[in-house]
Structures are given as structure tokens and as C-alpha cells.
Design a protein around this motif. Structure first.
Motif, PDB file in Angstrom:
ATOM      1  N   ILE A  24     100.756  54.362  38.596  1.00  0.00           N
ATOM      2  CA  ILE A  24     100.062  53.105  38.323  1.00  0.00           C
ATOM      3  C   ILE A  24     101.100  52.042  37.966  1.00  0.00           C
ATOM      4  N   PHE A  25     101.876  52.330  36.936  1.00  0.00           N
ATOM      5  CA  PHE A  25     102.932  51.431  36.489  1.00  0.00           C
ATOM      6  C   PHE A  25     104.303  51.989  36.858  1.00  0.00           C
ATOM      7  N   LYS A  26     105.242  51.101  37.057  1.00  0.00           N
ATOM      8  CA  LYS A  26     106.630  51.489  37.296  1.00  0.00           C
ATOM      9  C   LYS A  26     107.272  51.900  35.984  1.00  0.00           C
ATOM     10  N   ARG A  27     107.994  52.999  36.011  1.00  0.00           N
ATOM     11  CA  ARG A  27     108.674  53.465  34.813  1.00  0.00           C
ATOM     12  C   ARG A  27     109.965  52.689  34.616  1.00  0.00           C
ATOM     13  N   MET A  28     110.254  52.376  33.351  1.00  0.00           N
ATOM     14  CA  MET A  28     111.512  51.741  32.991  1.00  0.00           C
ATOM     15  C   MET A  28     112.510  52.814  32.568  1.00  0.00           C
ATOM     16  N   THR A  29     113.786  52.463  32.546  1.00  0.00           N
ATOM     17  CA  THR A  29     114.811  53.426  32.138  1.00  0.00           C
ATOM     18  C   THR A  29     114.562  53.888  30.708  1.00  0.00           C
ATOM     19  N   GLU A  30     114.418  52.940  29.791  1.00  0.00           N
ATOM     20  CA  GLU A  30     113.980  53.231  28.424  1.00  0.00           C
ATOM     21  C   GLU A  30     112.495  52.898  28.400  1.00  0.00           C
ATOM     22  N   ASP A  31     111.643  53.914  28.443  1.00  0.00           N
ATOM     23  CA  ASP A  31     110.244  53.683  28.814  1.00  0.00           C
ATOM     24  C   ASP A  31     109.259  53.662  27.650  1.00  0.00           C
ATOM     25  N   CYS A  32     109.721  53.820  26.421  1.00  0.00           N
ATOM     26  CA  CYS A  32     108.745  54.023  25.342  1.00  0.00           C
ATOM     27  C   CYS A  32     107.779  52.856  25.200  1.00  0.00           C
ATOM     28  N   THR A  33     108.280  51.637  25.118  1.00  0.00           N
ATOM     29  CA  THR A  33     107.378  50.505  24.895  1.00  0.00           C
ATOM     30  C   THR A  33     106.633  50.145  26.167  1.00  0.00           C
ATOM     31  N   ARG A  62      96.505  50.667  40.250  1.00  0.00           N
ATOM     32  CA  ARG A  62      97.794  50.082  40.622  1.00  0.00           C
ATOM     33  C   ARG A  62      97.594  48.668  41.163  1.00  0.00           C
ATOM     34  N   ASN A  63      96.553  48.496  41.960  1.00  0.00           N
ATOM     35  CA  ASN A  63      96.254  47.162  42.490  1.00  0.00           C
ATOM     36  C   ASN A  63      95.859  46.196  41.374  1.00  0.00           C
ATOM     37  N   ARG A  64      95.155  46.705  40.373  1.00  0.00           N
ATOM     38  CA  ARG A  64      94.832  45.859  39.216  1.00  0.00           C
ATOM     39  C   ARG A  64      96.111  45.356  38.548  1.00  0.00           C
ATOM     40  N   VAL A  65      97.064  46.252  38.387  1.00  0.00           N
ATOM     41  CA  VAL A  65      98.325  45.870  37.756  1.00  0.00           C
ATOM     42  C   VAL A  65      99.042  44.818  38.600  1.00  0.00           C
TER      43      VAL A  65
END
Length: 203
Positions: A24-33, A62-65
Motif C-alpha cells: 500500500i505504502f512505500k517503505r522508507m529506509t528508517e521506517d518507524c514513523t 494504494r490508489n487512495r494513497v
């Protein structure tokens, strides 16, 4: 105004906390927040009307995002297939997230902040499902980790952490005992935490 549904936020955390990515969302390298903001997004109705487990619903979410549903120009994450590198700073960074939601007088998520800059034993409000806890990291001299309470509980953690569980990324957990999260982030003798409780907002 849109109410914050703490159960929806918690369900998102439990469903995806132990998953590296949810498509759904893209993961960030530091993903906690980044992950915690996804839970808050769900709490404000981002996932309403859809299942978190059906592949076709994941595509719809995903389309909503991608269409900025229940997000703002200042607070947004990236959809899983986005070619951009980063979401907005208040969506992906610990300090910026706190500053944004606590001081927000416009559209987007809003929260009351508690215990900022204080030792964890000074927290004088109950912790409950849907709240976000941020841990101070002495090595970087700032708050460096966010987790969301997913257990259906309301209690003063100064008296006992038993029965309080959190979801988080970096590392990935769906139902982590709060005491374990404490030990992974700071020494109990000196640990500072602060708490966010979300309130109705408009988008």
C-alpha cells in the motif's frame, strides 16, 4: 470533523507490523514513523470500507494513497509504486511528526502531546489503544523511535506495563510487549518517552 478510530489504527498496526512491506505504502529506509503515520491514516478513515487482507482491496488502498486520500500537502506518504524517494518529513520523521500533529491548526491529523522531555515515570495520563509513544535516544540527543499501542487497554504504565503491546517498524513487530520496546530503545533508569493522543480532525 473526522473522529480518530483507535481500533482501526490498531488493526492496521497488527496486520502489517511484522510485514516488511504491505504493497500500500512505500517503505522508507528508517521506517518507524512512516509506518506509524500509516496507522494514524487508517485511524482517520484511510482504510474504511476495505479489507486489509484482500489483494484487490490492497490495490484500491494504494490508489487512495496515490490520490492523497485522508492526507494533506504537508502530511503524506508515498504509494507502494511511487517513483519518488520520500514522503513528507512530518510523515516519515519522528520529531517533525510530533511538531506537526501537536501544533496543527489546519487540515490533517491532530494530537495532544504529553510528557515531552520528561522521564517516563512522569507520564501522568493513561496509555491506551491507538496512542503513539515516542522514545528519546541519548546517542542522537533527540526522539528517535515511534510505536503505536495496539492492545485494547487503558492503564498507567508507571504502575505496570503488563498487558500493553505495541506495533512498530525498524524492527518489525505486530504485537510487541511494551517493556521490550523500552529495553530496545533506552535504559529504564534514564528513559524519556512522550505520548500522542489523537483528536478529531478534518481533511
Amino acid at each position: 470533523m473526522i473522529d480518530y478510530n483507535k481500533k482501526s489504527a490498531s488493526q492496521y498496526g497488527i496486520q502489517f507490523g511484522n510485514k516488511f512491506e504491505n504493497r500500500i505504502f512505500k517503505r522508507m529506509t528508517e521506517d518507524c514513523t512512516n509506518f506509524i503515520c500509516q496507522c494514524v491514516w487508517a485511524g482517520y478513515g484511510g482504510t474504511d470500507g476495505y479489507s486489509l487482507s484482500r489483494p484487490e482491496d490492497i490495490v484500491a488502498l494504494r490508489n487512495r494513497v496515490a490520490n492523497m486520500y485522508r492526507q494533506t500537502p504537508l502530511w503524506y506518504g508515498l504509494d507502494f509504486k511511487s517513483l519518488e524517494q520520500f514522503g513528507s518529513l512530518p510523515f516519515i520523521r519522528v520529531e517533525e511528526f510530533w511538531d506537526y500533529v501537536v501544533n496543527n491548526n489546519s487540515s490533517g491529523p491532530r494530537a495532544k502531546g504529553f510528557n515531552n522531555g520528561k522521564h517516563w515515570t512522569e507520564l501522568d495520563v493513561d496509555v491506551e489503544q491507538g496512542d503513539v509513544i515516542q522514545f528519546y535516544h541519548d546517542d542522537i540527543q533527540r526522539y528517535g523511535h515511534s510505536a503505536i499501542v495496539v492492545s485494547d487497554t487503558k492503564q498507567n504504565i508507571v504502575d505496570s506495563m503488563d498487558g500493553v503491546f505495541v506495533a512498530q517498524h525498524s524492527t518489525d513487530f505486530s504485537y510487541r510487549p511494551l517493556i521490550d520496546a523500552f529495553k530496545a530503545n533506552c535504559a529504564l533508569e534514564i528513559c524519556k518517552i512522550r505520548l500522542l493522543k489523537f483528536v478529531p480532525a478534518y481533511f
